[in-house]
Design an enzyme around this catalytic site. Structure first.
Site, PDB file in Angstrom:
ATOM      1  N   HIS A   1      -4.280  -2.499  -4.759  1.00  0.00           N
ATOM      2  CA  HIS A   1      -3.246  -3.476  -5.112  1.00  0.00           C
ATOM      3  C   HIS A   1      -3.612  -4.105  -6.457  1.00  0.00           C
ATOM      4  O   HIS A   1      -4.623  -4.772  -6.564  1.00  0.00           O
ATOM      5  CB  HIS A   1      -3.153  -4.585  -4.060  1.00  0.00           C
ATOM      6  CG  HIS A   1      -2.518  -4.126  -2.783  1.00  0.00           C
ATOM      7  ND1 HIS A   1      -2.068  -4.985  -1.829  1.00  0.00           N
ATOM      8  CD2 HIS A   1      -2.244  -2.888  -2.320  1.00  0.00           C
ATOM      9  CE1 HIS A   1      -1.550  -4.301  -0.819  1.00  0.00           C
ATOM     10  NE2 HIS A   1      -1.659  -3.028  -1.097  1.00  0.00           N
TER      11      HIS A   1
ATOM     12  N   SER B   1       0.843  -1.199   0.000  1.00  0.00           N
ATOM     13  CA  SER B   1       0.000   0.000   0.000  1.00  0.00           C
ATOM     14  C   SER B   1       0.875   1.245   0.000  1.00  0.00           C
ATOM     15  O   SER B   1       1.793   1.363   0.804  1.00  0.00           O
ATOM     16  CB  SER B   1      -0.869   0.040   1.260  1.00  0.00           C
ATOM     17  OG  SER B   1      -1.662  -1.104   1.339  1.00  0.00           O
TER      18      SER B   1
ATOM     19  N   ASN C   1      -0.578   6.407   9.444  1.00  0.00           N
ATOM     20  CA  ASN C   1      -1.416   6.868  10.562  1.00  0.00           C
ATOM     21  C   ASN C   1      -0.647   6.693  11.863  1.00  0.00           C
ATOM     22  O   ASN C   1       0.308   5.924  11.928  1.00  0.00           O
ATOM     23  CB  ASN C   1      -2.712   6.037  10.623  1.00  0.00           C
ATOM     24  CG  ASN C   1      -2.428   4.544  10.744  1.00  0.00           C
ATOM     25  OD1 ASN C   1      -2.074   3.890   9.764  1.00  0.00           O
ATOM     26  ND2 ASN C   1      -2.554   4.022  11.944  1.00  0.00           N
TER      27      ASN C   1
ATOM     28  N   HIS D   1      -9.385   2.406   7.405  1.00  0.00           N
ATOM     29  CA  HIS D   1      -8.635   2.063   6.193  1.00  0.00           C
ATOM     30  C   HIS D   1      -8.617   3.256   5.239  1.00  0.00           C
ATOM     31  O   HIS D   1      -7.646   3.466   4.515  1.00  0.00           O
ATOM     32  CB  HIS D   1      -9.262   0.835   5.532  1.00  0.00           C
ATOM     33  CG  HIS D   1      -8.481   0.308   4.375  1.00  0.00           C
ATOM     34  ND1 HIS D   1      -7.144  -0.025   4.466  1.00  0.00           N
ATOM     35  CD2 HIS D   1      -8.833   0.074   3.090  1.00  0.00           C
ATOM     36  CE1 HIS D   1      -6.711  -0.443   3.288  1.00  0.00           C
ATOM     37  NE2 HIS D   1      -7.715  -0.391   2.434  1.00  0.00           N
TER      38      HIS D   1
ATOM     39  N   TYR E   1      -4.300 -12.079   6.690  1.00  0.00           N
ATOM     40  CA  TYR E   1      -5.647 -11.829   7.228  1.00  0.00           C
ATOM     41  C   TYR E   1      -6.756 -12.152   6.233  1.00  0.00           C
ATOM     42  O   TYR E   1      -7.917 -12.256   6.608  1.00  0.00           O
ATOM     43  CB  TYR E   1      -5.796 -10.396   7.764  1.00  0.00           C
ATOM     44  CG  TYR E   1      -5.610  -9.282   6.748  1.00  0.00           C
ATOM     45  CD1 TYR E   1      -6.531  -9.037   5.749  1.00  0.00           C
ATOM     46  CD2 TYR E   1      -4.500  -8.456   6.820  1.00  0.00           C
ATOM     47  CE1 TYR E   1      -6.357  -8.013   4.835  1.00  0.00           C
ATOM     48  CE2 TYR E   1      -4.307  -7.427   5.923  1.00  0.00           C
ATOM     49  CZ  TYR E   1      -5.229  -7.215   4.921  1.00  0.00           C
ATOM     50  OH  TYR E   1      -5.059  -6.207   4.009  1.00  0.00           O
ATOM     51  N   GLU E   2      -6.390 -12.332   4.965  1.00  0.00           N
ATOM     52  CA  GLU E   2      -7.402 -12.716   3.973  1.00  0.00           C
ATOM     53  C   GLU E   2      -7.724 -14.207   4.056  1.00  0.00           C
ATOM     54  O   GLU E   2      -8.644 -14.671   3.387  1.00  0.00           O
ATOM     55  CB  GLU E   2      -6.915 -12.369   2.567  1.00  0.00           C
ATOM     56  CG  GLU E   2      -6.820 -10.866   2.339  1.00  0.00           C
ATOM     57  CD  GLU E   2      -6.111 -10.533   1.031  1.00  0.00           C
ATOM     58  OE1 GLU E   2      -6.799 -10.393   0.023  1.00  0.00           O
ATOM     59  OE2 GLU E   2      -4.874 -10.427   1.045  1.00  0.00           O
TER      60      GLU E   2
ATOM     61  N   HIS F   1      -2.472 -11.101   1.748  1.00  0.00           N
ATOM     62  CA  HIS F   1      -2.222 -10.961   3.189  1.00  0.00           C
ATOM     63  C   HIS F   1      -2.706 -12.190   3.948  1.00  0.00           C
ATOM     64  O   HIS F   1      -3.660 -12.858   3.538  1.00  0.00           O
ATOM     65  CB  HIS F   1      -2.951  -9.715   3.736  1.00  0.00           C
ATOM     66  CG  HIS F   1      -2.370  -8.424   3.269  1.00  0.00           C
ATOM     67  ND1 HIS F   1      -2.731  -7.841   2.077  1.00  0.00           N
ATOM     68  CD2 HIS F   1      -1.451  -7.601   3.829  1.00  0.00           C
ATOM     69  CE1 HIS F   1      -2.048  -6.710   1.923  1.00  0.00           C
ATOM     70  NE2 HIS F   1      -1.266  -6.549   2.957  1.00  0.00           N
TER      71      HIS F   1
ATOM     72  N   MET G   1       0.525  -5.367   9.169  1.00  0.00           N
ATOM     73  CA  MET G   1      -0.062  -6.705   9.002  1.00  0.00           C
ATOM     74  C   MET G   1       0.616  -7.515   7.897  1.00  0.00           C
ATOM     75  O   MET G   1      -0.017  -8.402   7.314  1.00  0.00           O
ATOM     76  CB  MET G   1      -1.556  -6.574   8.693  1.00  0.00           C
ATOM     77  CG  MET G   1      -2.336  -5.786   9.732  1.00  0.00           C
ATOM     78  SD  MET G   1      -4.054  -5.541   9.236  1.00  0.00           S
ATOM     79  CE  MET G   1      -4.587  -4.333  10.460  1.00  0.00           C
ATOM     80  N   SER G   2       1.868  -7.219   7.605  1.00  0.00           N
ATOM     81  CA  SER G   2       2.514  -7.929   6.488  1.00  0.00           C
ATOM     82  C   SER G   2       4.020  -7.977   6.672  1.00  0.00           C
ATOM     83  O   SER G   2       4.536  -7.747   7.764  1.00  0.00           O
ATOM     84  CB  SER G   2       2.174  -7.213   5.174  1.00  0.00           C
ATOM     85  OG  SER G   2       2.792  -5.938   5.134  1.00  0.00           O
TER      86      SER G   2
ATOM     87  N   ALA H   1       2.385  -0.335   4.293  1.00  0.00           N
ATOM     88  CA  ALA H   1       1.818   0.760   5.085  1.00  0.00           C
ATOM     89  C   ALA H   1       1.805   0.303   6.541  1.00  0.00           C
ATOM     90  O   ALA H   1       1.594  -0.880   6.810  1.00  0.00           O
ATOM     91  CB  ALA H   1       0.402   1.067   4.613  1.00  0.00           C
TER      92      ALA H   1
HETATM   93  N1  HPA Z   1      -2.033  -1.106  12.429  1.00  0.00           N
HETATM   94  C1  HPA Z   1      -1.846  -2.220  11.699  1.00  0.00           C
HETATM   95  N2  HPA Z   1      -1.650  -2.189  10.373  1.00  0.00           N
HETATM   96  C2  HPA Z   1      -1.634  -1.001   9.768  1.00  0.00           C
HETATM   97  C3  HPA Z   1      -1.810   0.197  10.465  1.00  0.00           C
HETATM   98  C4  HPA Z   1      -2.021   0.147  11.875  1.00  0.00           C
HETATM   99  O1  HPA Z   1      -2.193   1.175  12.568  1.00  0.00           O
HETATM  100  N3  HPA Z   1      -1.746   1.213   9.560  1.00  0.00           N
HETATM  101  C5  HPA Z   1      -1.507   0.636   8.340  1.00  0.00           C
HETATM  102  N4  HPA Z   1      -1.445  -0.701   8.459  1.00  0.00           N
END
Ligand code: HPA
Length: 278
Positions: free
Chosen positions: A63, A32, A236, A248, A87-88, A85, A212-213, A115
């Site tokens: 993506h 991302s 963020n 998101h 989580y998918e 990912h 998460m990756s 990201a």
């Molecule tokens: N937490 C987990 N994964 C993320 C975040 C976050 O704050 N921002 C972008 N991916």
């Protein structure tokens, strides 16, 4: 359970070699916020993931899901644009299959991008962070399962992120005029964001950013003997670190705001890499 892969990664690698004459030693994984880098790439060949046996489909918006071969300046690169990912619901073996194909294709150095949320109080949304190290908090390891012939079973991660590639990244960051920090990335499985209590705990564990990756890809790349660098776009502040809640949409918004800088970072990195290698 991580299943043994039925597809030999050498097979897609042979197919890529038929589609392009480029034989890059540098591989990129565009997460991302980093897809815009492709705008500056002189493309030689594009292969959608769904044409590559063994690649899981990618699910996150933004993506594209393709392999791209091309040049940044004089430097040939192969980029995986978009990633599947954990989580998918994919196994980590599936999530990291592309890394094994890159290794079979002849890649020796890998730049991973993503990201992430910033924990370190010095970080601001839109800054970047080069990994000095990671903490695997996903509760899973991509090497779980039967031993793979010819590859180490117990992979050393003492220097997971290569210092020389890290220096190249820092140089590229200065040239791209962006705020590039260095720090520890902690990986969670997601897809929920963290609670503020978790973020406070992770900060005490030594994490500077959370996402998460990427960690599974680093682990597999190190098993395959690749040198690794990784960089996060800090989209963020982590949960509880800012005033509001997480979304998101905010991640995508910040990533879009700094995508030109992110692209320059990768382009500069690749061009400098080529000068050192060539
Ligand atoms: N937490 C987990 N994964 C993320 C975040 C976050 O704050 N921002 C972008 N991916």
């Amino acid at each position: 359970m991580t299943q043994p892969r039925s597809i030999n990664p050498a097979k897609p690698a042979r197919e890529w070699a038929r589609l392009s004459r480029l034989r890059p030693t540098l591989g990129l994984v565009l997460g991302s916020g980093f897809q815009a880098a492709l705008a500056n790439l002189a493309v030689d060949a594009e292969i959608p993931y769904d044409h590559v046996p063994g690649f899981p489909p990618v699910g996150v918006g933004g993506h594209a899901g393709k392999v791209v071969l091309g040049h940044f300046g004089e430097t040939p690169v192969v980029a995986l644009s978009g990633r599947a990912h954990y989580y998918e619901g994919h196994s980590l073996a599936d999530v990291t299959f592309g890394i094994r194909v890159l290794a079979a294709f002849g890649v020796q150095d890998l730049l991973l991008t993503n990201a992430a949320g910033g924990l370190n109080r010095k970080f601001r949304p839109g800054d970047f962070m080069a990994f000095s190290d990671h903490i695997n908090f996903m509760g899973a390891n991509p090497l779980r399962g039967p031993a793979l012939p010819g590859l180490p079973r117990f992979v050393d991660l003492t220097r997971a992120y290569d210092p020389a590639l890290g220096k190249l990244l820092a140089r590229a960051g200065r040239a791209a005029r962006l705020r590039l920090h260095t720090g520890v990335y902690l990986a969670v499985s997601g897809p929920s964001y963290e609670t503020p209590a978790e973020i406070r705990a992770f900060a005490r564990l030594g994490a500077d950013a959370v996402g998460m990756s990427t960690v599974p890809e680093t682990i597999v790349a190190r098993q395959c003997g690749l040198r690794v660098a990784a960089v996060s776009c800090l989209t963020n502040l982590a949960a509880g670190r800012g005033g509001g809640t997480l979304s998101h949409a905010e991640v995508l918004e910040t990533a879009a705001r700094v995508q030109v800088q992110a692209g320059r970072l990768l382009e500069n990195f690749a061009i400098n890499y080529g000068k050192i290698r060539l």
